[in-house]
Design an enzyme around this catalytic site. Sequence first.
Site, PDB file in Angstrom:
ATOM      1  N   SER B  94      31.724  37.639  38.874  1.00 43.55           N
ATOM      2  CA  SER B  94      32.377  37.099  37.772  1.00 43.55           C
ATOM      3  C   SER B  94      31.454  36.079  37.510  1.00 43.55           C
ATOM      4  O   SER B  94      30.680  36.417  36.701  1.00 43.55           O
ATOM      5  CB  SER B  94      33.526  36.407  39.153  1.00 43.55           C
ATOM      6  OG  SER B  94      33.943  35.477  38.036  1.00 43.55           O
ATOM      7  N   ASP B 216      42.401  44.538  36.272  1.00 48.56           N
ATOM      8  CA  ASP B 216      41.774  43.051  36.717  1.00 48.56           C
ATOM      9  C   ASP B 216      41.959  42.398  35.934  1.00 48.56           C
ATOM     10  O   ASP B 216      42.205  42.628  35.275  1.00 48.56           O
ATOM     11  CB  ASP B 216      39.993  42.826  36.851  1.00 48.56           C
ATOM     12  CG  ASP B 216      39.178  41.526  36.876  1.00 48.56           C
ATOM     13  OD1 ASP B 216      40.391  40.755  37.815  1.00 48.56           O
ATOM     14  OD2 ASP B 216      38.693  41.904  37.532  1.00 48.56           O
ATOM     15  N   HIS B 244      40.149  41.276  41.724  1.00 46.56           N
ATOM     16  CA  HIS B 244      38.512  40.607  40.515  1.00 46.56           C
ATOM     17  C   HIS B 244      37.503  40.389  41.821  1.00 46.56           C
ATOM     18  O   HIS B 244      36.824  40.536  41.842  1.00 46.56           O
ATOM     19  CB  HIS B 244      38.994  38.742  40.196  1.00 46.56           C
ATOM     20  CG  HIS B 244      38.500  38.953  39.191  1.00 46.56           C
ATOM     21  ND1 HIS B 244      37.634  39.098  38.556  1.00 46.56           N
ATOM     22  CD2 HIS B 244      37.315  37.329  39.828  1.00 46.56           C
ATOM     23  CE1 HIS B 244      36.587  38.407  37.721  1.00 46.56           C
ATOM     24  NE2 HIS B 244      36.470  37.630  38.636  1.00 46.56           N
TER      25      HIS B 244
END
Lengths: 416, 270
Positions: B94, B216, B244
């Site tokens: 991320s 996601d 995620h």
Amino acid sequence: MSTASPHNKEQLPELDLRLTQENLDDLYEHAPCGYCTCLPDGTLVKVNQTLLGWLGHTKAELVARRCLQQLFTVGGRLHYETYGVPMLLLQNHVREFSYTLRRKDGSTLPVLMNAVLLRDNDSQPLAVRVTLFNITERRKYEQELLRAKQQAEEQREQLARANEQLVSKNEQLSRINADLDSFVYTASHDLKQPIDNMAGLFQELRHTVTFHDPEATAMLNMFAEALQQILSTIKGLTEVVQLQRQLEQVPVEMIALRPFTEEIIRSLQQRLDEHQASFTLDFEAAPTVCMARSGLHSMLYNLLSNGLRYAEPDRAPHIKVSTTRAADNVVLSVQDNGRGIDLARHGRELFQLFRRFHPEVTGSGMGLYLVNRLVNQAGGRVEVDSAVGQGTTFRVHLPMGGFLPTPSSSANGAAE
Amino acid sequence: MDALRRNNVTVLGTGSQAMVLVHGFGCDQRMWRLITPAFEACHRIVLLDLVGAGNSALGVYDPVRYSSLQAHAEDVLDVLRALNLHQVVLVGHSVSAIIGMLAAIREPERFACLVLVAPSPSFINDGDYIGGFEREDIDELLEAMDNNYLGWSGSITPVIMGNPERPELAEELNTSFCQTDPTIARHFARATFLADHRPDLPRLHTPALILQCAQDTLAPRQVGEYMHEHLPDSELIVLDTSGHCPHLSAPQATVAAIRQYLVPTPTLKL
């Protein structure tokens, strides 16, 4: 033991009956909290009636169609994805997550969520069981708390800023004060030499030159007087600066007031040729004060000489010097029966340099300025009461605690 | 402060090539625990906590410095320098996919390739670009975070901020997973969710693998495709999982995808 506890025996069947009547399905559906179960990805598979009622949705609208995350407002959804899911996968449970449900009609409902992750025989994530509590009132209270916390933080920052400003102002003032001292010193120093020269030249002139004007003698005397005034002003200025500089180095000490004051009175009487005046000394309540010797001398000398010089012309001066004890102060009072000062008019200027309130009496305008500065330096303050035509009382508050001699300098006193 | 201590660096494994794993927002290095065993045999595994997370030195968290992801990228480079590592595989989840990218743009020689797990260069919708969120949504996240830190934050927060000389305070706080100082978490959330690093994508010349989750919410498919399109040397793999965090929800598929990317296929070798 059938007879030992008749109460239990009679009540138990009744209790059992009530328990058996509790329907587990009904408990699930109408529990006082919302229940749901979802797949690891969030897809809802079971939702109880309580939760459906809160949301305003039917079972068919949610099961297999919506995800748990989608029941929350965006903030909660983001939080669940970034924090809730990893937590569940890492530790198999989460507790006390504070989220907001979005109802079908768009309104919201604050909830607290607990959840556990169930795993299958291969430890693979199977389902998530979720319990939701309605916390409408609690949320309001929490938001009050958050607001109060934010306010407190803002105020703390404001205070810190104000404090910074104060510190810098203080530094600025200290600098200005030091500049002022050195200015006064330089001015008095630079004035002194030419004035001394003038005085010498004038003296010489009086001896060698003859004036024929009949008013010359009077004018010469006036000139001499003016010279004297300038000289005493310069002397006073020098004293102000020198005392200030001295006091920064001189240690404070315990001083017995009676002999100290008597000595000052003697020298005053000689200097001012004043023998009509009477004095009352009363130091019983506090026989000593803690101050730098030169500072105390200058302060008392100025207060006492003021008392004598500003006496009512047709009244013999009487001055009372005494002490009293306040909470953590010694109060040293000097009371005279002189002309008095119009405090309503002059009170604010009383301690300013070169301010004079009785032009008919000669003076430099530095005495009270010096007194106030010395007392402030010693950590104290000066109060004044006065009535025109009746007299003035100066009350000097001096601290007892913080200005005691240091252990080394009190060694002599302790040995006595 | 020593970078290894500052970022609570852990080194595992015996391989010659280093694999550096950097966690995303809301967690710490412990989120890699389902991935690392697969690579320990052939890689030197380097785990770290971003400053402000996990058992990093919370006391050095300077809100001004860390308001940009560049500061975290510098920290990662500090760690590589301290361990004298070159040609590493950096796996970033991320926000740390972006942090890794920024580090590789600065010092490309230290990186062999990047594995970008569920990356997003910008979370906020902007014209044709679909980031997934509006600005108000992010504000709401910050509020949700405030609500969730209400219970335990008060007594601890003021002590930790600005107490670099008392690291034990930080340790006390981090006995449970992925909990961190709420003020820092909020600040990091802001740095993470309001950043826009789309202009940096064409500047990355290190090969990169994009691991995109099929469903996601945070980094939707379009975002992964946008990354793939704008990164000069990238490969895109869509993992059949939702959420995620594929390294937690689909660890085997994640490991397989990384392996396949790192080890050239036999046909190519011949």
